[in-house]
Design a protein around this motif. Structure first.
Motif, PDB file in Angstrom:
ATOM      1  N   ALA A 105       0.970  -1.261  -0.046  1.00  0.00           N
ATOM      2  CA  ALA A 105      -0.018  -0.106   0.051  1.00  0.00           C
ATOM      3  C   ALA A 105       0.611   1.138   0.140  1.00  0.00           C
ATOM      4  CB  ALA A 105      -1.138  -0.008   1.141  1.00  0.00           C
ATOM      5  N   MET A 106       1.903   1.304   0.862  1.00  0.00           N
ATOM      6  CA  MET A 106       2.803   2.457   0.755  1.00  0.00           C
ATOM      7  C   MET A 106       3.591   2.724  -0.585  1.00  0.00           C
ATOM      8  SD  MET A 106       4.706   1.823   4.520  1.00  0.00           S
ATOM      9  CE  MET A 106       5.913   3.367   4.304  1.00  0.00           C
ATOM     10  N   PHE A 107       3.856   1.444  -1.209  1.00  0.00           N
ATOM     11  CA  PHE A 107       4.439   1.725  -2.556  1.00  0.00           C
ATOM     12  C   PHE A 107       3.478   2.109  -3.371  1.00  0.00           C
ATOM     13  CE2 PHE A 107       5.568   0.432  -6.805  1.00  0.00           C
ATOM     14  CZ  PHE A 107       6.848   0.316  -6.887  1.00  0.00           C
ATOM     15  N   ALA A 108       2.149   2.004  -3.539  1.00  0.00           N
ATOM     16  CA  ALA A 108       1.267   2.588  -4.435  1.00  0.00           C
ATOM     17  C   ALA A 108       0.897   3.831  -3.955  1.00  0.00           C
ATOM     18  CB  ALA A 108      -0.173   1.856  -4.356  1.00  0.00           C
ATOM     19  N   GLN A 109       0.853   4.144  -2.937  1.00  0.00           N
ATOM     20  CA  GLN A 109       0.755   5.627  -2.195  1.00  0.00           C
ATOM     21  C   GLN A 109       1.809   6.395  -2.608  1.00  0.00           C
ATOM     22  OE1 GLN A 109       1.407   6.617   2.013  1.00  0.00           O
ATOM     23  NE2 GLN A 109      -1.018   6.938   1.958  1.00  0.00           N
ATOM     24  N   ALA A 110       2.825   6.035  -2.568  1.00  0.00           N
ATOM     25  CA  ALA A 110       4.213   6.968  -3.045  1.00  0.00           C
ATOM     26  C   ALA A 110       4.082   7.071  -4.414  1.00  0.00           C
ATOM     27  CB  ALA A 110       5.417   6.318  -2.555  1.00  0.00           C
ATOM     28  N   ALA A 111       3.851   5.955  -5.070  1.00  0.00           N
ATOM     29  CA  ALA A 111       4.026   6.053  -6.685  1.00  0.00           C
ATOM     30  C   ALA A 111       2.927   6.954  -7.328  1.00  0.00           C
ATOM     31  CB  ALA A 111       3.906   4.570  -7.220  1.00  0.00           C
ATOM     32  N   ALA A 112       1.789   6.744  -6.508  1.00  0.00           N
ATOM     33  CA  ALA A 112       0.691   7.543  -7.128  1.00  0.00           C
ATOM     34  C   ALA A 112       1.165   9.221  -7.049  1.00  0.00           C
ATOM     35  CB  ALA A 112      -0.541   7.100  -6.456  1.00  0.00           C
ATOM     36  N   THR A 166      11.427  -1.705   4.647  1.00  0.00           N
ATOM     37  CA  THR A 166      12.093  -2.978   4.022  1.00  0.00           C
ATOM     38  C   THR A 166      13.434  -3.183   4.125  1.00  0.00           C
ATOM     39  OG1 THR A 166      12.177  -1.617   1.854  1.00  0.00           O
ATOM     40  CG2 THR A 166      10.085  -2.882   1.943  1.00  0.00           C
ATOM     41  N   ASN A 167      14.142  -2.345   4.778  1.00  0.00           N
ATOM     42  CA  ASN A 167      15.612  -2.329   4.998  1.00  0.00           C
ATOM     43  C   ASN A 167      16.014  -3.486   5.871  1.00  0.00           C
ATOM     44  OD1 ASN A 167      18.245  -1.353   4.542  1.00  0.00           O
ATOM     45  ND2 ASN A 167      18.093  -0.654   6.761  1.00  0.00           N
ATOM     46  N   GLY A 168      16.796  -4.496   5.305  1.00  0.00           N
ATOM     47  CA  GLY A 168      17.165  -5.378   5.988  1.00  0.00           C
ATOM     48  C   GLY A 168      16.291  -6.584   6.344  1.00  0.00           C
ATOM     49  N   PHE A 216       3.183  -7.507  -7.533  1.00  0.00           N
ATOM     50  CA  PHE A 216       3.846  -6.910  -8.668  1.00  0.00           C
ATOM     51  C   PHE A 216       4.664  -7.868  -9.459  1.00  0.00           C
ATOM     52  CE2 PHE A 216       6.852  -3.052  -9.410  1.00  0.00           C
ATOM     53  CZ  PHE A 216       6.205  -2.820 -10.685  1.00  0.00           C
ATOM     54  N   PRO A 217       4.271  -8.790 -10.236  1.00  0.00           N
ATOM     55  CA  PRO A 217       4.700  -9.817 -10.994  1.00  0.00           C
ATOM     56  C   PRO A 217       5.727  -9.313 -11.952  1.00  0.00           C
ATOM     57  CG  PRO A 217       2.554  -9.193 -11.901  1.00  0.00           C
ATOM     58  CD  PRO A 217       2.811  -8.519 -10.714  1.00  0.00           C
ATOM     59  N   ILE A 218       6.939  -9.252 -11.409  1.00  0.00           N
ATOM     60  CA  ILE A 218       8.161  -8.764 -12.029  1.00  0.00           C
ATOM     61  C   ILE A 218       9.239  -9.811 -12.450  1.00  0.00           C
ATOM     62  CG2 ILE A 218       7.933  -6.258 -11.400  1.00  0.00           C
ATOM     63  CD1 ILE A 218      10.072  -6.605  -9.482  1.00  0.00           C
ATOM     64  N   THR A 219      10.043  -9.562 -13.503  1.00  0.00           N
ATOM     65  CA  THR A 219      10.994 -10.721 -13.617  1.00  0.00           C
ATOM     66  C   THR A 219      11.979 -10.934 -12.561  1.00  0.00           C
ATOM     67  OG1 THR A 219      12.438  -9.209 -14.819  1.00  0.00           O
ATOM     68  CG2 THR A 219      10.592 -10.508 -15.889  1.00  0.00           C
ATOM     69  N   ALA A 220      12.262  -9.833 -11.714  1.00  0.00           N
ATOM     70  CA  ALA A 220      13.219 -10.000 -10.587  1.00  0.00           C
ATOM     71  C   ALA A 220      12.288 -10.343  -9.301  1.00  0.00           C
ATOM     72  CB  ALA A 220      13.747  -8.642 -10.238  1.00  0.00           C
ATOM     73  N   ALA A 221      13.038 -10.969  -8.268  1.00  0.00           N
ATOM     74  CA  ALA A 221      12.204 -11.306  -7.197  1.00  0.00           C
ATOM     75  C   ALA A 221      11.718 -10.306  -6.259  1.00  0.00           C
ATOM     76  CB  ALA A 221      13.133 -12.175  -6.272  1.00  0.00           C
ATOM     77  N   GLN A 222      10.473 -10.458  -5.731  1.00  0.00           N
ATOM     78  CA  GLN A 222       9.686  -9.631  -5.260  1.00  0.00           C
ATOM     79  C   GLN A 222      10.146  -9.555  -3.607  1.00  0.00           C
ATOM     80  OE1 GLN A 222       5.516  -8.876  -6.064  1.00  0.00           O
ATOM     81  NE2 GLN A 222       5.307 -10.699  -7.671  1.00  0.00           N
ATOM     82  N   THR A 223      11.488  -9.705  -3.512  1.00  0.00           N
ATOM     83  CA  THR A 223      12.040  -9.529  -1.941  1.00  0.00           C
ATOM     84  C   THR A 223      11.769  -8.064  -1.337  1.00  0.00           C
ATOM     85  OG1 THR A 223      14.069  -9.272  -2.812  1.00  0.00           O
ATOM     86  CG2 THR A 223      13.532 -11.536  -2.566  1.00  0.00           C
ATOM     87  N   ALA A 224      12.051  -8.324  -0.159  1.00  0.00           N
ATOM     88  CA  ALA A 224      11.985  -6.829   0.509  1.00  0.00           C
ATOM     89  C   ALA A 224      13.045  -6.250  -0.072  1.00  0.00           C
ATOM     90  CB  ALA A 224      11.874  -7.162   2.123  1.00  0.00           C
ATOM     91  N   ALA A 225      14.339  -7.036  -0.060  1.00  0.00           N
ATOM     92  CA  ALA A 225      15.340  -6.170  -0.393  1.00  0.00           C
ATOM     93  C   ALA A 225      15.261  -5.567  -1.874  1.00  0.00           C
ATOM     94  CB  ALA A 225      16.722  -7.125  -0.518  1.00  0.00           C
ATOM     95  N   ILE A 233      12.510  -4.568  -3.287  1.00  0.00           N
ATOM     96  CA  ILE A 233      11.451  -3.470  -3.072  1.00  0.00           C
ATOM     97  C   ILE A 233      12.169  -2.301  -2.686  1.00  0.00           C
ATOM     98  CG2 ILE A 233       9.347  -2.817  -2.026  1.00  0.00           C
ATOM     99  CD1 ILE A 233       8.563  -5.832  -1.860  1.00  0.00           C
ATOM    100  N   ASN A 234      13.055  -2.422  -1.796  1.00  0.00           N
ATOM    101  CA  ASN A 234      13.659  -1.268  -1.277  1.00  0.00           C
ATOM    102  C   ASN A 234      14.457  -0.798  -2.352  1.00  0.00           C
ATOM    103  OD1 ASN A 234      16.492  -0.118   0.082  1.00  0.00           O
ATOM    104  ND2 ASN A 234      15.309  -0.632   1.831  1.00  0.00           N
ATOM    105  N   ARG A 235      15.190  -1.473  -3.207  1.00  0.00           N
ATOM    106  CA  ARG A 235      16.028  -0.925  -4.270  1.00  0.00           C
ATOM    107  C   ARG A 235      15.084  -0.302  -5.333  1.00  0.00           C
ATOM    108  NH1 ARG A 235      20.081  -5.338  -6.323  1.00  0.00           N
ATOM    109  NH2 ARG A 235      20.607  -3.603  -7.495  1.00  0.00           N
ATOM    110  N   ILE A 236      13.598  -1.003  -5.596  1.00  0.00           N
ATOM    111  CA  ILE A 236      12.942  -0.035  -6.742  1.00  0.00           C
ATOM    112  C   ILE A 236      12.672   1.145  -6.112  1.00  0.00           C
ATOM    113  CG2 ILE A 236      10.742  -0.411  -7.744  1.00  0.00           C
ATOM    114  CD1 ILE A 236      11.178  -3.368  -7.877  1.00  0.00           C
ATOM    115  N   ALA A 237      12.303   1.201  -4.648  1.00  0.00           N
ATOM    116  CA  ALA A 237      11.735   2.538  -3.813  1.00  0.00           C
ATOM    117  C   ALA A 237      12.945   3.493  -4.044  1.00  0.00           C
ATOM    118  CB  ALA A 237      11.299   1.990  -2.694  1.00  0.00           C
ATOM    119  N   ASN A 238      14.040   3.145  -3.893  1.00  0.00           N
ATOM    120  CA  ASN A 238      15.036   4.157  -4.084  1.00  0.00           C
ATOM    121  C   ASN A 238      15.263   4.642  -5.480  1.00  0.00           C
ATOM    122  OD1 ASN A 238      17.236   4.440  -1.590  1.00  0.00           O
ATOM    123  ND2 ASN A 238      16.677   2.488  -1.475  1.00  0.00           N
TER     124      ASN A 238
END
Length: 498
Positions: free
Chosen positions: A147-154, A201-203, A213-222, A224-229
């Motif tokens: 939800a935070m991802f969608a909120q920030a991205a919108a 998501t850090n650590g 979010f069906p992406i070719t990379a793994a949807q790990t917290a790590a 997600i953290n990198r995509i957010a950056n």
């Protein structure tokens, strides 16, 4: 193509009408259903997930991005759809911000769809803050982060597209009229959420469910953290409307984000690419039309950069390129109406087809014999059912590399590293001479690479061109609030451009 946007049934964009009718005492007959849904852990988890899909579809829809690519002189076309005709006129005219106008959806769709995603995200976050517990050891963190991802991205989308917008979060008191804020404050609000998501998501070692979010990379917290950056770096960099604002950008902050993004020092790089499900929930209209030869072509301004023998503006006579860049080539001429045969064996990103499309009476300069074929396999050139399982790039690793390189060049950083990042695509894909470790040369090479390498990944060409003062005179650098919203809010209708 199915109707797909999973809008929040709880807090759609219509909540913004509060600003016009806050004084009315209206009973919400849906309130019991809202209350029950927000008390159900499974429903809250679904709402959090759906908010990411709603954001993605809003971010890859043909309105406003096809028009924005055309007004940026990245793509070209003169069909009457998607704002492609009248906003491609030269000299430029003002965007027709009219609720009954043929181009009204250019502003309505990104406004409504981003607030729909935002509403769903806010509902989920409010429920989680209110004590809803999602099953599983990390259920709440997984739902909250989505939800935070969608909120920030919108909020990022709203900041990049519009001159002003409402910042509405799970903490907003909707009994009061929200305030319209300038894009800089909307941007800062999005960065605040990106920062919170990065912290959350850090650590961490959990992962999102496969359908979030069906992406070719793994949807790990790590990851997600990198995509957010990366998303935060892009938001900060591309929000600049002028060259002066671009210079004033906090480039050290851009560097800090990008260097922890989908590429970075000591990190394994990856693209952010969704996996097509054949036109059900995960598809990309920017590629569906942007790589469809019978709909959209490449503006010759872009081709001129790769082949200077081709004029920067089409004047009525197709001219074959003498490419200086390996990403540009020629089809197996002549091409028929459907160029599938003449593209057989052609692996170039940009292809000369020898013929143009569209009505020349609307402006010969809008035509082009050049086609972007890089993502043809997920365009309308093929039946959408054949797209299933194929990647649809939204952020190339190269985009993050170029942000790092630009931030280094603008902050007096390691110019050798900056040059090596630019040369990843410049030399390897373009076959061009390596750029020297010189700040001015690096910035020019970045300008070129962003123009050539990133086309049709995410429709952000105009945001790049405006900050680098590359737009035609009179081109709208941002969009106004939709006329229908201004009418509801009882505010004067205004526009940009012309």
């Amino acid at each position: 193509m199915k109707t797909r946007i999973l809008r929040s049934m709880l807090a759609p964009a219509a909540m913004l009408s509060v600003a016009a009718c806050a004084e009315l005492d209206v009973t919400n007959t849906n309130n019991p259903d809202i209350t029950r849904a927000l008390a159900s852990p499974s429903d809250v988890a679904k709402i959090a997930k759906s908010s990411v899909n709603s954001w993605y579809l809003a971010s890859t829809y043909y309105e406003p991005y096809m028009m924005l690519q055309i007004t940026a002189d990245a793509a070209t076309g003169n069909f009457g759809n998607f704002g492609m005709r009248f906003n491609n006129l030269e000299p430029r005219i003002a965007y027709n911000n009219n609720s009954a106008g043929s181009d009204a959806q250019v502003t309505v769709r990104p406004w409504d769809d981003n607030y729909s995603a935002l509403g769903a995200a806010n509902d989920a976050l409010k429920a989680l803050a209110g004590g809803v517990v999602i099953p599983g050891a990390n259920g709440n963190d997984q739902a909250k982060s989505a939800a935070m991802f969608a909120q920030a991205a919108a909020l990022s989308n709203l900041a990049l597209i519009f001159d002003k917008a409402f910042v509405v979060t799970e903490g907003t008191d909707l009994s009061k009229a929200p305030e319209l804020l300038p894009y800089t404050q909307v941007r800062d609000s999005s960065l605040k959420v990106w920062d919170a998501l990065i912290t959350l998501t850090n650590g961490k070692t959990w992962s999102w469910d496969a359908d979030v979010f069906p992406i070719t990379a793994a949807q790990t917290a790590a990851n997600i953290n990198r995509i957010a950056n990366t998303m935060a770096a892009r938001t900060l960099m591309l929000s600049a409307r002028t060259g002066a604002e671009n210079t004033a950008t906090n480039w050290q902050r851009v560097l800090a984000y990008a260097d922890k993004g989908i590429t970075g020092n000591g990190l394994t790089s990856f693209d952010v690419s969704t996996v097509s499900d054949g036109g059900n929930l995960w598809y990309d209209y920017i590629k569906l039309y942007g790589n469809y030869d019978s709909w959209t072509r490449v503006d010759q301004r872009v081709i001129n950069r790769m082949a200077p023998n081709v004029p920067a503006k089409y004047a009525g006579t197709p001219i074959a390129p003498q490419p200086q860049d390996n990403r540009l080539g020629v089809a197996n001429l002549p091409c028929a109406a459907n160029p599938t045969t003449c593209l057989a064996g052609v692996t170039k990103d940009y292809v000369y087809l020898g013929t143009v499309l569209g009505d020349p009476a609307r402006g010969i300069f809008m035509q082009s014999p050049y086609y972007h074929a890089r993502y043809r396999d997920v365009s309308f050139a093929f039946n959408t059912s054949t797209h299933t399982g194929k990647p649809q790039v939204y952020i190339l690793a190269a985009e993050n590399d170029l942000m790092i390189a630009e931030a280094l060049a603008r902050t007096g950083g390691d110019l050798n590293r900056a040059a090596s990042l630019v040369n990843k695509t410049r030399v390897t894909r373009g076959g061009l001479a390596p750029v020297a470790a010189n700040a001015a040369a690096i910035l020019e090479a970045i300008n070129y690479e962003r123009d050539i390498e990133l086309l049709n990944t995410n429709g952000l060409s105009l945001f790049d061109r405006r900050r680098l003062e590359g737009l035609q005179a009179g081109t709208a650098r941002q969009l106004p609030i939709p006329a229908k919203e201004l009418e509801t809010l009882r505010l004067p209708i205004y526009t940009f451009g012309g």
